[in-house]
Design an enzyme around this catalytic site. Structure first.
Site, mmCIF file in Angstrom:
data_model
loop_
_atom_site.group_PDB
_atom_site.id
_atom_site.type_symbol
_atom_site.label_atom_id
_atom_site.label_comp_id
_atom_site.label_asym_id
_atom_site.label_seq_id
_atom_site.Cartn_x
_atom_site.Cartn_y
_atom_site.Cartn_z
ATOM 1 C CE LYS A 132 -14.941 -18.387 38.492
ATOM 2 N NZ LYS A 132 -14.049 -18.595 39.576
ATOM 3 C CE LYS A 183 -13.237 -21.925 39.317
ATOM 4 N NZ LYS A 183 -12.448 -21.468 40.460
HETATM 5 C C1 PBG Z 1 -9.772 -19.555 42.233
HETATM 6 C C2 PBG Z 1 -10.748 -18.757 41.438
HETATM 7 C C3 PBG Z 1 -10.682 -18.430 40.078
HETATM 8 C C4 PBG Z 1 -11.701 -17.515 39.828
HETATM 9 C C5 PBG Z 1 -12.383 -17.339 41.024
HETATM 10 N N1 PBG Z 1 -11.802 -18.139 42.015
HETATM 11 C C6 PBG Z 1 -9.701 -18.809 39.043
HETATM 12 C C7 PBG Z 1 -9.412 -20.210 38.736
HETATM 13 O O1 PBG Z 1 -10.174 -21.124 39.043
HETATM 14 O O2 PBG Z 1 -8.359 -20.410 38.163
HETATM 15 C C8 PBG Z 1 -11.932 -16.847 38.509
HETATM 16 C C9 PBG Z 1 -12.631 -15.526 38.545
HETATM 17 C C10 PBG Z 1 -12.515 -14.711 37.312
HETATM 18 O O3 PBG Z 1 -11.942 -15.125 36.277
HETATM 19 O O4 PBG Z 1 -13.005 -13.579 37.355
HETATM 20 N N2 PBG Z 1 -10.129 -20.797 42.633
#
Ligand code: PBG
Length: 345
Positions: free
Chosen positions: A269, A215
Site C-alpha cells: 500500500k 505500508k
Molecule cells: C489508517 C489507514 C490509512 C489508510 C488506511 N488505513 C491512512 C493512514 O495511514 O494515514 C489509507 C487508505 C487510503 O488512502 O485510501 N491507519
C-alpha cells in the site's frame, strides 16, 4: 560487430520459440477482439475486489466525501444494503472504515475496542444483511486518537509496545463482532504475532489476518484522511512507523516477518506507484498478495476524468488490470462496485 539483423537471428536461434520477421508478425495476435481475448494473460473480475467503505453515525445519512467524488460516508443503518448490493455484483469482501467525530477521539483511544463503536456496529450490520460476504476491518488507533496517530503518543513519541496491547484489544472486539479478516494497518512491531496468539487463545482460530505489511509513508493517503476526519487531527507525520517510499528490500523484510508471525495474507500500500513491490512480494513468497489502490490514486483518476482529460472508465479498468499483471491476487479499491458493474456489462 555483426549487423543488428544478424544478431537478432542469432538470438532467435537461441530461443527457437521466437521466429524472426517476417515469419514472426506479433501483430497477428492482436488482430481482433477474439484473438486478443485468447492470448490475454490477465483478467480482472469482481472477485478480485475488496471494497473499502466509510461508515458514520446517524440514520439515513449518505454524505459525499469531497476529495473522493462518487464516494460517500454512510450511516451504519445503510451499510447492510450497500454490502448486499456489492455482494450481488460478485464482490466477495468489504472493508469497514469509521468516520469519527472529534469527541470520539481521546488520548487513551478507548473507543477503539468498544464493541459498540461505529466500525463494530457496521460489522454486525453487514453480517446480518449478507452473512456470506467477508468483512474486513482496519486495526489502528487513528480514528479514535486525539492526535490522529496510529499509536499512542507519549512525549511526542509514538510508543510501540503499549500500542500493540491496545491493538490486540481492538482485534478481539472486531473478531467478537463477526469480522472475518482483520487488517492491521498500524505498522507497529510485533502486532501480528500478538494478535494471532490472542485470537488463538480466545477461540478465534478461523479469523484471518491480512497484514498491511508493506505500508509506505505516503502522501497518497490525503483524501482518506479527509474521509475519516483525520486530516485536521493529525499532528506531524507517520514517518517513524510507515516505510520510507524509497525502500523495497525493507518492504520485503516486513512481509516476511508478518508471514512468519501468522499473517494469512499480505498487502502492499499504496498500489499503482508500488507495483514493483507487489511483483517482488509475489515472486518471493507466493503468499496471497493484495494491493490497496488508495484514496489519492482514486482521486487522481476521478479528477482527471471529471476534467475530461482521460477516459475515466478505461483508466479505471486499466489500473485494476495492472495489479493482476503485477502478481496481485486482489485489490482494495474504491472503484469496486462501479468496476464490477462495467465488468458484468
Ligand atoms: C489508517 C489507514 C490509512 C489508510 C488506511 N488505513 C491512512 C493512514 O495511514 O494515514 C489509507 C487508505 C487510503 O488512502 O485510501 N491507519
Amino acid at each position: 560487430m555483426p549487423p543488428v539483423g544478424e544478431l537478432f537471428k542469432e538470438v532467435c536461434q537461441m530461443r527457437p520459440t521466437i521466429a524472426s520477421f517476417p515469419s514472426a508478425r506479433p501483430r497477428r495476435a492482436r488482430q481482433s477482439p477474439a484473438i486478443r481475448s485468447m492470448v490475454r494473460e490477465n483478467v480482472v473480475t469482481p472477485a478480485d475486489f475488496i471494497w473499502p467503505v466509510f461508515v458514520r453515525d446517524g440514520t439515513g445519512v449518505e454524505e459525499p466525501v469531497p476529495s473522493m467524488p462518487g464516494v460517500v460516508r454512510r450511516s451504519v443503518d445503510l451499510i447492510g444494503a450497500a454490502a448486499k448490493e456489492a455482494y450481488g455484483l460478485g464482490i466477495p469482501a468489504i472493508c469497514v472504515f469509521p468516520y469519527t467525530s472529534m469527541d470520539a477521539r481521546t488520548e487513551d483511544c478507548a473507543m477503539a475496542w468498544d464493541r459498540d463503536n461505529i466500525a463494530n456496529r457496521a460489522i454486525r450490520e453487514i453480517k446480518d444483511a449478507v452473512p456470506e460476504m467477508a468483512v474486513m476491518t482496519d486495526i489502528a488507533l487513528d480514528p479514535y486518537n486525539i492526535n490522529g496517530h496510529d499509536g499512542f503518543v507519549v512525549n511526542g513519541e509514538i510508543v510501540n509496545d503499549r500500542t500493540v496491547e491496545a491493538l490486540v484489544k481492538m482485534a478481539l472486539a472486531q473478531a467478537d463482532c463477526g469480522a472475518d479478516i482483520l487488517g492491521p494497518s498500524d505498522m507497529m512491531d510485533g502486532r501480528i504475532g500478538a494478535i494471532r496468539s490472542a485470537l488463538e487463545a480466545e477461540g478465534h482460530q478461523r479469523v484471518m489476518i491480512l497484514s498491511y505489511a508493506a505500508k509506505f509513508a505516503s502522501a497518497f493517503y490525503g483524501p482518506f484522511r479527509d474521509a475519516v476526519g483525520a486530516s485536521s487531527a493529525l499532528t506531524g507525520d507517520k514517518n517513524t512507523y510507515q516505510i520510507d517510499p524509497a525502500n523495497s528490500d525493507e518492504a520485503l523484510r516486513m512481509i516476511e516477518r508478518d508471514l512468519a508471525e501468522g499473517a494469512d495474507m499480505v498487502m502492499v500500500k499504496p498500489g499503482l506507484p508500488y507495483l514493483d513491490v507487489c511483483r517482488r512480494v509475489k515472486d518471493t513468497f507466493g503468499a496471497p498478495t493484495f494491493a490497496y489502490q488508495v484514496s489519492g490514486e482514486f482521486a487522481m483518476i476521478r479528477a482527471a476524468a471529471e476534467n475530461g482529460w482521460i477516459d475515466g472508465q478505461k483508466v479505471m479498468l486499466e489500473s485494476l488490470t495492472a495489479f493482476k499483471r503485477a502478481g496481485c491476487d486482489g485489490v482494495l479499491t474504491y472503484f469496486a462496485p462501479e468496476a464490477a458493474k462495467v465488468l458484468l456489462g
